[in-house]
Enzyme design. Sequence first.
Site, PDB file in Angstrom:
ATOM      1  N   HIS A  58      -9.931   7.274  -0.351  1.00  8.56           N
ATOM      2  CA  HIS A  58      -9.030   6.691   1.099  1.00  8.56           C
ATOM      3  C   HIS A  58      -8.192   7.714   1.913  1.00  8.56           C
ATOM      4  CE1 HIS A  58      -6.705   4.264  -2.937  1.00  8.56           C
ATOM      5  NE2 HIS A  58      -7.799   5.413  -3.572  1.00  8.56           N
ATOM      6  N   LYS A 118      -8.416  16.092  -3.749  1.00  6.56           N
ATOM      7  CA  LYS A 118      -8.444  16.124  -2.463  1.00  6.56           C
ATOM      8  C   LYS A 118      -8.779  16.432  -1.112  1.00  6.56           C
ATOM      9  CE  LYS A 118      -3.088  16.370  -1.450  1.00  6.56           C
ATOM     10  NZ  LYS A 118      -2.633  15.991  -0.585  1.00  6.56           N
ATOM     11  N   ARG A 121       8.324   1.322   5.158  1.00  4.33           N
ATOM     12  CA  ARG A 121       8.955   2.929   3.469  1.00  4.33           C
ATOM     13  C   ARG A 121      10.808   2.961   3.852  1.00  4.33           C
ATOM     14  NH1 ARG A 121       3.587   6.300   4.059  1.00  4.33           N
ATOM     15  NH2 ARG A 121       2.044   5.355   3.602  1.00  4.33           N
ATOM     16  N   ASP A 145      -6.613   2.708   8.431  1.00  2.48           N
ATOM     17  CA  ASP A 145      -5.644   2.827   6.918  1.00  2.48           C
ATOM     18  C   ASP A 145      -7.879   2.217   6.715  1.00  2.48           C
ATOM     19  OD1 ASP A 145      -5.022   4.091   4.132  1.00  2.48           O
ATOM     20  OD2 ASP A 145      -3.695   1.876   4.398  1.00  2.48           O
ATOM     21  N   CYS A 152      -3.611   0.147  -0.130  1.00  2.00           N
ATOM     22  CA  CYS A 152      -4.732  -0.238  -1.687  1.00  2.00           C
ATOM     23  C   CYS A 152      -4.998  -0.473  -2.556  1.00  2.00           C
ATOM     24  CB  CYS A 152      -3.919   1.900  -2.349  1.00  2.00           C
ATOM     25  SG  CYS A 152      -3.910   2.800  -0.953  1.00  2.00           S
ATOM     26  N   HIS A 154     -10.778   2.375   3.355  1.00  2.00           N
ATOM     27  CA  HIS A 154     -10.805   2.407   1.993  1.00  2.00           C
ATOM     28  C   HIS A 154     -12.248   2.036   1.381  1.00  2.00           C
ATOM     29  CE1 HIS A 154      -6.431   2.248   1.663  1.00  2.00           C
ATOM     30  NE2 HIS A 154      -6.921   2.446   0.530  1.00  2.00           N
ATOM     31  N   GLN A 213      -1.465   2.034   9.754  1.00  2.00           N
ATOM     32  CA  GLN A 213      -1.788   3.268   9.124  1.00  2.00           C
ATOM     33  C   GLN A 213      -3.393   2.854   9.741  1.00  2.00           C
ATOM     34  OE1 GLN A 213      -1.926   4.360   5.473  1.00  2.00           O
ATOM     35  NE2 GLN A 213      -0.741   5.876   5.316  1.00  2.00           N
TER      36      GLN A 213
END
Length: 622
Positions: free
Chosen positions: A467, A421, A320, A340, A291, A342, A338
Amino acid sequence: MAIDSDEIRSRADELLDAGAHDQLDTMRHSAAHVMAAAVLELFPGAKLGIGPAIRDGFYYDFELPRPLTPADLEAIEAKMREQVAADLSFERSELSREEALAQLDKDGQQFKVEIVRDLPAEESQVVSFYRHDGFSDLCRGPHVPSTGRLGPFKLLNSAAAYWRGDETRPMLQRIYGTVWETQADLDRYLWRLEEAKKRDHRKLGRELDLFTFHPESPAAPFWHPRGMALWRALEAWSLEVRRGGGFDEVRTPSLVRRELWQQSGHWDLYQDNMFVLDADEHVAGLKPMNCPEEILVYKTRSRSYRDLPMRFADYSTLFRKERTGALAGLFRVRQLTQDDSHVFCREDQVPDELRLALTLVQRQFEPFGFTPTFKLATRPEKKLGSDEFWDVAEGRLREALDAEQLAYQLDPGGAAFYAPKIDVFIEDALGREWQMATIQLDYQLPQRFDLEYRSGEGHFERPVMIHYAIYGTFERFAGIIVEHFAGAFPVWLAPVQVMVVPIADRHLEYAMKVRDALRAAEIRAEIDDRSERMQAKLRDAQEQQIPVMLVVGDRDQEANAVSPRLRTGASSQDVPLDAFVDELRTRIAARELWPVPVQQPDDDSREAAEPSAQREASTAAT
């Protein structure tokens, strides 16, 4: 609320233990008490941890003088059955906080003492206990009326578990069990457990030559050629879905200076999960998420209202520092990727962007046979922003779900502290529910990074961020589908889609021609050119879950044809090679669930297996 077996309850919920919300959860928590009583009878000095109901069962944590054996579990289960046969009543009693602490301290139950001490004083002026026979346990309840009301149960296994999930705290022994309302339900569940062992993605990953793990790089998979073919098929489909949604692909660095993570808030809130190192006299971290870097891409130049929405897809590698005890094959790794997404948009564009996200989520899961379900997570007690803000944000999500005519459950208080969310779930062939995408409506990061765009009136406005990652991570989703399909992937996903099997050495040259024709059509094909009998080659290909085997012999060679055989056993002969390639390419392009549809592996599906195979034979490639 029931929790997953690898999840420790928050401290505020530990006194509640089960938090039972239905009769089955109540029964499961009651079974945990019965098990604890049995353990204390066999191990009088045992120290009690917590014993919640969880999805499909229950567990209890104990500090014991020695490791448990399978014979111990049998003895504990026998003692439990004695309690059930005696039909002992559960009785509730209450003590003041001080009396409870004194009683638990006298009993030597220091873990329970810690639970009571850590509860907010206003919540524990009166502490409740439940007793059956001579066993009493700290608990808010509820329970079934008596032990005789427990349904059929079974102890499953024991495992190590740190007290409160903290690696610096004592190591306890956790005993897992399950209980159901009927014997048929229990039998079905136990059958599913056995099926899950067969489908374990770590086992199948080795057998199908997809991936392995090595101590030289703990918790990071090594993807083999066939595994990478699976990965690329997943990636290609995800990118196709994103491009269809108007996304542009970006890629951002892995090593990022501390200052960026401080500005985003991750340094304070997430640093313990980051790999941190000194780089060129600057402290930096391997990125755990994308992000903040997407924000830097946004900020490379001034933006106008005409530029929005901006949709970025970033598939770069993340890192991580997961705890060792939390690692679980592909389901929890330290190096991950991911799919991902955005989105930077204007406030008036939020409804359409949320609807687009929901549309893409459903589309991406279609070729796997998954029908997503949804939960709307609303404001927690501790939150940023005013109630007016939360009213608007929650309303946006609710309107998007309603506009797409999607049923959803409410998850009161389940949102992150900064925004509500939508959580997306899928259910696999074993009936297990997996949380996948989380669609987050974010007003906080744009504010932290002072993002802006010039409006049509010439003044500056703050954009909104959305996201979501639909697979979540490629690694975890790969593990899920390996187990869901038991390695028998539909042809569009299969690492090797076709195995060409020459009957004799004299057919090898033609087999190579067939393979090359398949590869020219972008079909993943190999030749089994070993000096083995044809039946042995076919058996090996079926064990490797190859969807289609092409037997080629004299007649096929003369007619420029092939003889397809599906892994289900269905077969046909004398199929023109060009026709076969065209049909298979069409099936792959359509991402069909072929040659085997996904079925629930329960009694009904087992009975339906034979008719299904017969149906397959009628639709074999011709």
